[in-house]
Design a protein around this motif. Sequence first.
Motif, PDB file in Angstrom:
ATOM      1  N   GLN A 176      -0.104  -0.336  -0.851  1.00 10.21           N
ATOM      2  CA  GLN A 176      -0.662  -0.946  -2.068  1.00 10.21           C
ATOM      3  C   GLN A 176       0.427  -1.729  -2.811  1.00 10.21           C
ATOM      4  O   GLN A 176       0.215  -2.859  -3.263  1.00 10.21           O
ATOM      5  CB  GLN A 176      -1.248   0.138  -2.983  1.00 10.21           C
ATOM      6  N   TYR A 177       1.616  -1.094  -2.931  1.00  6.47           N
ATOM      7  CA  TYR A 177       2.748  -1.781  -3.576  1.00  6.47           C
ATOM      8  C   TYR A 177       3.113  -3.046  -2.808  1.00  6.47           C
ATOM      9  O   TYR A 177       3.390  -4.096  -3.395  1.00  6.47           O
ATOM     10  CB  TYR A 177       3.974  -0.863  -3.649  1.00  6.47           C
ATOM     11  N   ARG A 182      10.472 -10.890   0.034  1.00 10.77           N
ATOM     12  CA  ARG A 182       9.383 -10.119  -0.581  1.00 10.77           C
ATOM     13  C   ARG A 182       9.933  -9.187  -1.657  1.00 10.77           C
ATOM     14  O   ARG A 182       9.353  -9.065  -2.742  1.00 10.77           O
ATOM     15  CB  ARG A 182       8.627  -9.334   0.506  1.00 10.77           C
ATOM     16  N   LYS A 188       7.574 -11.176 -11.394  1.00 14.99           N
ATOM     17  CA  LYS A 188       6.998 -10.153 -12.277  1.00 14.99           C
ATOM     18  C   LYS A 188       8.105  -9.269 -12.852  1.00 14.99           C
ATOM     19  O   LYS A 188       8.608  -9.513 -13.922  1.00 14.99           O
ATOM     20  CB  LYS A 188       5.970  -9.320 -11.502  1.00 14.99           C
ATOM     21  N   ALA A 192       1.243  -4.889  -0.945  1.00 20.06           N
ATOM     22  CA  ALA A 192       0.215  -5.920  -1.135  1.00 20.06           C
ATOM     23  C   ALA A 192       0.443  -6.656  -2.463  1.00 20.06           C
ATOM     24  O   ALA A 192       0.324  -7.881  -2.546  1.00 20.06           O
ATOM     25  CB  ALA A 192      -1.173  -5.285  -1.108  1.00 20.06           C
ATOM     26  N   GLU A 193       0.792  -5.902  -3.512  1.00 19.58           N
ATOM     27  CA  GLU A 193       1.100  -6.523  -4.810  1.00 19.58           C
ATOM     28  C   GLU A 193       2.297  -7.467  -4.678  1.00 19.58           C
ATOM     29  O   GLU A 193       2.295  -8.595  -5.174  1.00 19.58           O
ATOM     30  CB  GLU A 193       1.444  -5.444  -5.854  1.00 19.58           C
ATOM     31  N   ILE A 194       3.329  -6.975  -3.987  1.00 15.92           N
ATOM     32  CA  ILE A 194       4.563  -7.759  -3.836  1.00 15.92           C
ATOM     33  C   ILE A 194       4.314  -8.995  -2.977  1.00 15.92           C
ATOM     34  O   ILE A 194       4.878 -10.063  -3.225  1.00 15.92           O
ATOM     35  CB  ILE A 194       5.691  -6.853  -3.287  1.00 15.92           C
ATOM     36  N   GLU A 195       3.438  -8.880  -1.986  1.00 14.38           N
ATOM     37  CA  GLU A 195       3.104 -10.050  -1.155  1.00 14.38           C
ATOM     38  C   GLU A 195       2.414 -11.120  -1.999  1.00 14.38           C
ATOM     39  O   GLU A 195       2.644 -12.323  -1.814  1.00 14.38           O
ATOM     40  CB  GLU A 195       2.229  -9.625   0.028  1.00 14.38           C
ATOM     41  N   ALA A 196       1.590 -10.676  -2.950  1.00 10.35           N
ATOM     42  CA  ALA A 196       0.935 -11.638  -3.858  1.00 10.35           C
ATOM     43  C   ALA A 196       1.992 -12.361  -4.698  1.00 10.35           C
ATOM     44  O   ALA A 196       1.927 -13.576  -4.901  1.00 10.35           O
ATOM     45  CB  ALA A 196      -0.067 -10.911  -4.759  1.00 10.35           C
ATOM     46  N   PHE A 197       3.003 -11.608  -5.177  1.00 17.01           N
ATOM     47  CA  PHE A 197       4.107 -12.236  -5.919  1.00 17.01           C
ATOM     48  C   PHE A 197       4.831 -13.247  -5.027  1.00 17.01           C
ATOM     49  O   PHE A 197       5.225 -14.323  -5.471  1.00 17.01           O
ATOM     50  CB  PHE A 197       5.131 -11.203  -6.394  1.00 17.01           C
ATOM     51  N   TYR A 241       8.979  -3.177  -9.601  1.00 16.06           N
ATOM     52  CA  TYR A 241       7.992  -3.109  -8.522  1.00 16.06           C
ATOM     53  C   TYR A 241       8.700  -2.892  -7.182  1.00 16.06           C
ATOM     54  O   TYR A 241       8.201  -2.169  -6.311  1.00 16.06           O
ATOM     55  CB  TYR A 241       7.189  -4.411  -8.446  1.00 16.06           C
ATOM     56  N   ALA A 281       9.467  -9.723  -6.403  1.00 11.56           N
ATOM     57  CA  ALA A 281       9.065  -8.863  -7.528  1.00 11.56           C
ATOM     58  C   ALA A 281       9.835  -9.253  -8.789  1.00 11.56           C
ATOM     59  O   ALA A 281       9.241  -9.518  -9.846  1.00 11.56           O
ATOM     60  CB  ALA A 281       9.316  -7.396  -7.169  1.00 11.56           C
TER      61      ALA A 281
END
Length: 563
Positions: free
Chosen positions: A309-310, A282, A290, A312-317, A294, A286
């Motif tokens: 929140q961070y 994970r 991206k 969750a963004e990293i999990e999407a990556f 991050y 980042a």
Amino acid sequence: MRWTLKPKPKQETVSSLQQALQVEPAIASLLVQRGIETFDQAKYFFRPSLSDLHDPYLMKDMDKAVQRIEQAISNSENILVYGDYDVDGTTAVSLMSSYLLSDYPNVATYIPDRYDEGYGVSFKGIDFASDNEFSLIIALDCGIKAIDKVAYAKEKNIDFIICDHHRPGDKIPDAVAVLDPKQDDCNYPFDELCGCGVGFKLIQALAAKKGQTIDDLMPYLDLVATAIGADIVPIIGENRILAYYGMRVINSRPRAGFQAIINQVKKDSLTITDVVFVIAPRINAAGRMKHGQYAVDLLTEKNVEVAEQYAAEIEAFNLDRRATDKQITQEALQQIEDLKDQDRMTTVVYSANWHKGVIGIVASRLIETYYRPTLVFTKSGDKLAASARSVKGFDVYNALEACSEFIEQFGGHKYAAGLTLEEKNYEAFKQKFEEVVASTIDKRLLTPEIVIDTQIDLNAINEKFYRILRQFEPFGPGNMSPVFMSDNLKDTGYGKCVGEDKTHLRLTVKQEGTPQLVCIGFGLGNKLDVIKSQQPFKAAYSVDENHWQGNVSLQLKLQDIKA
């Protein structure tokens, strides 16, 4: 699979240790194989102590590094903490920046863009420092080969402190201080630290000057343990101590960023294996998909809600990374199939469209299918960039060094490296790499090996045995999870293929006069015929716990079975 049984240790040494520790013969044998022959050595192994960490000032240039940082702080200079975009680099930057910021405000972080700047120190990063009036750059997990970059920085009145663990080249950059225990003239007692580990030694040295103790630095050890696991450095000596206490921090009082990831994956207690396969991918995602900043934002955030929140963004990556590497792996496997050149000692594949952020993972996946030193190339600007991965026992770094006439830039380790070259040199390089590997590799290394510690009967496996095995953790290179062999095993008749695509094997085994044990063999579904023949078979396995619907029981994690 090639099974290699480790030589039996001297019986008198095993018996003596067994008596001293009051343990089973198999446990004593495992310890002697790891170089532990006395009660005191066993105590050092089972009870790692922070007091056994080496004095950081034994590292070459440590005094210069500390002096320059103290000077920067007393003169209110701006300090830029610079690091690579992988786990080792981002944890190191998080560690160093958060430590300095704890009592000095003029500190910022910089992670190079994997696609725009590439690996390591970049001219763009130095220009950023110059434009924003930074007069000191602390480079972590990179810099040992950045001779021209450090010279460029000097022209702009920017000093460098380098904290690296990669092999130096013939020349060392002209920095204020170069901390790298792999330098020939560095007499530091342990040279297997990761980049974050070297960074930790620097904050340990700074802390000593401020009257802080190692206990004050405990909160940073979760970062160090994560880097140790992710960078696959040997978990022996100082690394074992740092990883042992770092895992305690992760499981008892993790920083907000780690807590956010743990909340996502819903695990109660993490081992270093979980760090490697759950946390590290994970953090890495980042920089792969991206930008590595991050990851630094996640690892330095103190507010749990913001960290979530961070995360969750990293999990999407990470989900994006998984889909991308799966697709590229399929394309690469097809490319190898189409070449139909199975006599090669190497695997080298290339597509201009492959995502640069995942080619290292793809290289590892290709080794799972074609067990060869592997290079995966893609287009990067007007150059080709590659990730190299190797098979156990073969030094791919040395092989690349022998091909340096065709390479523009390269760096890395024995088993993993990165390089860039001009497209016109690709075919010549590919041919040279094949020739070098073919002429230097021991052909046995092209068959995957299972190294077996010792042969035991199933009746040796019980709760006490497993409890002691757990105390061998954290596992990793130099202290791998013990692998056992048992023969004359029989399936109780319930063996079957399991999993969505039926590629895994689940069975219950028994041995004459021993209790039955459940086994799981991931990827061993093709071995079903071996157990269904009703003939005895032998198995290589590690001992594990199975958690199912609130129940916990011992199980064997199969690595291979043979008739």
